[in-house]
Design a protein around this motif. Structure first.
Motif, mmCIF file in Angstrom:
data_model
loop_
_atom_site.group_PDB
_atom_site.id
_atom_site.type_symbol
_atom_site.label_atom_id
_atom_site.label_comp_id
_atom_site.label_asym_id
_atom_site.label_seq_id
_atom_site.Cartn_x
_atom_site.Cartn_y
_atom_site.Cartn_z
ATOM 1 N N HIS A 372 0.861 -1.185 0.000
ATOM 2 C CA HIS A 372 0.000 0.000 0.000
ATOM 3 C C HIS A 372 0.893 1.230 0.000
ATOM 4 N N LEU A 373 0.706 2.117 -0.975
ATOM 5 C CA LEU A 373 1.529 3.314 -1.122
ATOM 6 C C LEU A 373 0.618 4.534 -1.194
ATOM 7 N N GLN A 374 0.922 5.562 -0.413
ATOM 8 C CA GLN A 374 0.099 6.772 -0.414
ATOM 9 C C GLN A 374 0.944 7.978 -0.033
ATOM 10 N N GLY A 381 6.110 18.614 6.253
ATOM 11 C CA GLY A 381 6.098 18.387 4.814
ATOM 12 C C GLY A 381 5.465 17.047 4.492
ATOM 13 N N ASP A 382 4.935 16.901 3.276
ATOM 14 C CA ASP A 382 4.268 15.651 2.897
ATOM 15 C C ASP A 382 5.241 14.479 2.976
ATOM 16 N N ARG A 383 4.656 13.293 3.265
ATOM 17 C CA ARG A 383 5.431 12.065 3.360
ATOM 18 C C ARG A 383 4.846 11.024 2.414
ATOM 19 N N ILE A 384 5.715 10.206 1.856
ATOM 20 C CA ILE A 384 5.310 9.059 1.049
ATOM 21 C C ILE A 384 5.430 7.820 1.935
ATOM 22 N N VAL A 385 4.299 7.149 2.186
ATOM 23 C CA VAL A 385 4.251 6.040 3.135
ATOM 24 C C VAL A 385 3.997 4.749 2.362
ATOM 25 N N LEU A 386 4.866 3.769 2.566
ATOM 26 C CA LEU A 386 4.752 2.446 1.946
ATOM 27 C C LEU A 386 4.598 1.412 3.048
ATOM 28 N N ARG A 387 3.548 0.594 2.925
ATOM 29 C CA ARG A 387 3.339 -0.519 3.850
ATOM 30 C C ARG A 387 3.415 -1.831 3.073
ATOM 31 N N GLY A 437 14.375 8.952 5.592
ATOM 32 C CA GLY A 437 13.097 8.378 6.008
ATOM 33 C C GLY A 437 13.216 7.621 7.299
ATOM 34 N N ASP A 438 12.130 6.982 7.692
ATOM 35 C CA ASP A 438 12.118 6.139 8.881
ATOM 36 C C ASP A 438 11.372 4.854 8.558
ATOM 37 N N ILE A 439 11.688 3.815 9.305
ATOM 38 C CA ILE A 439 11.112 2.492 9.071
ATOM 39 C C ILE A 439 10.816 1.854 10.411
ATOM 40 N N PHE A 447 3.069 -9.804 9.377
ATOM 41 C CA PHE A 447 4.219 -8.921 9.571
ATOM 42 C C PHE A 447 4.076 -7.738 8.621
ATOM 43 N N THR A 448 4.121 -6.537 9.180
ATOM 44 C CA THR A 448 3.944 -5.310 8.403
ATOM 45 C C THR A 448 5.147 -4.394 8.631
ATOM 46 N N VAL A 449 5.738 -3.941 7.530
ATOM 47 C CA VAL A 449 6.821 -2.972 7.573
ATOM 48 C C VAL A 449 6.296 -1.662 7.007
ATOM 49 N N ARG A 450 6.477 -0.581 7.782
ATOM 50 C CA ARG A 450 6.023 0.745 7.358
ATOM 51 C C ARG A 450 7.245 1.606 7.083
ATOM 52 N N ILE A 451 7.299 2.166 5.889
ATOM 53 C CA ILE A 451 8.396 3.045 5.472
ATOM 54 C C ILE A 451 7.812 4.414 5.148
ATOM 55 N N SER A 452 8.438 5.458 5.671
ATOM 56 C CA SER A 452 8.008 6.833 5.408
ATOM 57 C C SER A 452 9.188 7.626 4.871
ATOM 58 N N LEU A 453 9.005 8.228 3.697
ATOM 59 C CA LEU A 453 10.047 9.019 3.045
ATOM 60 C C LEU A 453 9.542 10.441 2.802
#
Length: 462
Positions: A372-374, A381-387, A437-439, A447-453
């Motif tokens: 899931h990418l949003q 500032g805006d972030r791009i979040v990938l789960r 970013g952060d993870i 298991f869910t990995v969340r990445i924010s850039l």
């Protein structure tokens, strides 16, 4: 300056402050006493000279003034009146001669005491002499000096006592700071200086506390870095030891002729596999070492451009489906030009590929996965979040925060049965951190990995 420094080193601050206060008070008192005594006796002398002038003008008016007629040599011709203060009735001939010669009011010391004398000439060549003994004033002056000296001494003693008490009271916060600093110097870096007052001592304590916080943080970071380095070296050595031992074992067997001709292809295949494993591990370690370098020491940071993370995710999913076509992978991706980030396309592709490879390695075949990418608004500032989520067995909560550590594996024995070295998620975390970013691993089923850039500006669409 050297003498002052030596004094500062020998004596405590409170003693120096008391001495300084006493010096200031003594100076003020001495100036005050000298000025007061000078003013008082000038007033008395001026009043006395006025009385002498009046007595000369009137020919004798005041009963405390001696008036007589003398010749130019000071010998008495006649006495108009004598003073009634007690003591000698008239000055000596020498004193009278000195007053006649001076022609102005003077003070003359004689065997019978000090006199204040004034003389004025007469028409017949004689002099009218007026005089007043000032022995009493001299005794008053000496008495006042003694009184003032005693008073000054008492004032200094009282000042010393009060100043010592007040300075000791005022320096109590500084003493508390010094005591606490001594305990901190003994090794207890968890203690902090008392900084309750808004004065200079409180400001000093606040500044020192901030410095101690930074020192403690730096020490903890250094300890953690040393521990990570030690653990990293131990784990790297352990991971390299297994394939190197296998390669050495097959080589020794072949050298001794213990490998039958029918097993030579197997030996070569195993040596090649273990060599590839060593090469892969070394490549991963070099990549992590490169990512650990500061941004200003590597040139790769300057080559980044704005890319669409959605395109990266789509390509990584295509690669994953080619490797594992039976695994269902669901996606929720925004339109092109929305999930824009500034970065290295190959490194970000490796992030998504490593996460999908981690799903393949740790979940049964045909286990669903979702990406899931949003784009989300944030204060900075805006972030791009990938789960990236899978429906596998997941990770126990107590080790969820360790999955991004280097050489960490939930099943340590898996590496010896075809598993990896535990660096895949570490590389993912390092690349994400390198892109600002952060993870994190989120709780929940599977298991869910969340990445924010940090997001870049969307490209204009024509």
């Amino acid at each position: 300056m050297t003498g002052l420094s030596a004094i500062h080193q020998r004596h405590p601050l409170r003693h120096r402050l008391v001495a300084l206060m006493l010096a200031v008070v003594t100076t003020i008192l001495m100036i005050t006493v000298v000025a007061f005594m000078t003013l008082v006796f000038r007033l008395l002398s001026g009043e006395r000279d006025q009385r002498l002038d009046a007595a000369l003008a009137a020919g004798g008016v005041y009963t405390d003034v001696t008036v007589q007629i003398v010749d130019a040599s000071g010998r008495t011709r006649s006495i108009v009146q004598t003073q009634s203060r007690g003591g000698p009735d008239r000055p000596t001939v020498e004193a009278a001669a000195a007053a006649v010669e001076a022609g102005r009011p003077i003070t003359v010391n004689g065997p019978d005491g000090a006199w204040r004398l004034a003389a004025t000439p007469r028409a017949d060549g004689t002099w009218l002499l007026a005089g007043q003994p000032i022995g009493g004033e001299r005794r008053l002056h000496d008495r006042l000096v003694m009184i003032w000296c005693g008073t000054v001494l008492i004032i200094l003693l009282i000042t010393a006592g009060l100043t010592t008490h007040l300075i000791r009271y005022g320096l109590r916060p500084l003493t508390a700071v010094a005591d606490e600093a001594t305990r901190i110097h003994a090794g207890d870096l968890t203690r902090r200086l008392p900084a309750t007052a808004p004065d200079e001592i409180g400001q000093l304590a606040t500044a020192l506390n901030g410095m101690l916080d930074r020192v403690q943080t730096a020490l903890h970071e250094r300890q953690r870095a040393d521990e990570r380095l030690r653990r990293f070296v131990d784990d790297a050595g352990h991971e390299l030891r297994t394939p190197v031992t296998a390669i050495r074992g097959w080589a020794d067997l072949y050298e001794r002729g213990a490998v039958p001709d029918s097993e030579v292809p197997t030996a070569i295949r195993r040596i090649r596999q273990e060599t590839e494993r060593v090469g892969s591990l070394v490549d991963q370690l070099l990549q992590l070492a490169s990512l650990d370098q500061p941004a200003d020491t590597t040139g790769s940071r300057d080559d980044r451009r704005i890319i669409d993370l959605a395109e990266i995710v789509r390509d990584a999913i295509l690669d994953a489906r080619a490797v594992d076509p039976d695994r269902p992978v669901a996606t929720d991706l925004p339109p092109t030009g929305i999930a824009m980030v500034r970065g290295d396309a190959m490194a970000l592709h490796q992030v998504v590929a490593n996460l999908l490879a981690n799903i393949r390695a740790h979940t049964p075949s045909r286990t669903p996965a979702r990406l899931h990418l949003q784009r989300r608004a944030a204060a900075g500032g805006d972030r791009i979040v990938l789960r990236v989520t899978d429906d596998g067995p997941g990770v126990p909560p107590q080790i969820r925060d360790k999955v991004f550590d280097r050489f960490f594996r939930a099943d340590p024995g898996r590496a010896h049965h075809g598993g990896g070295a535990g660096l895949g998620l570490s590389i993912v975390a390092a690349i994400v951190a390198d892109h600002g970013g952060d993870i994190r691993a989120e709780p929940g089923d599977g298991f869910t990995v969340r990445i924010s850039l940090p997001a870049a500006r969307p490209t204009s669409r024509r």
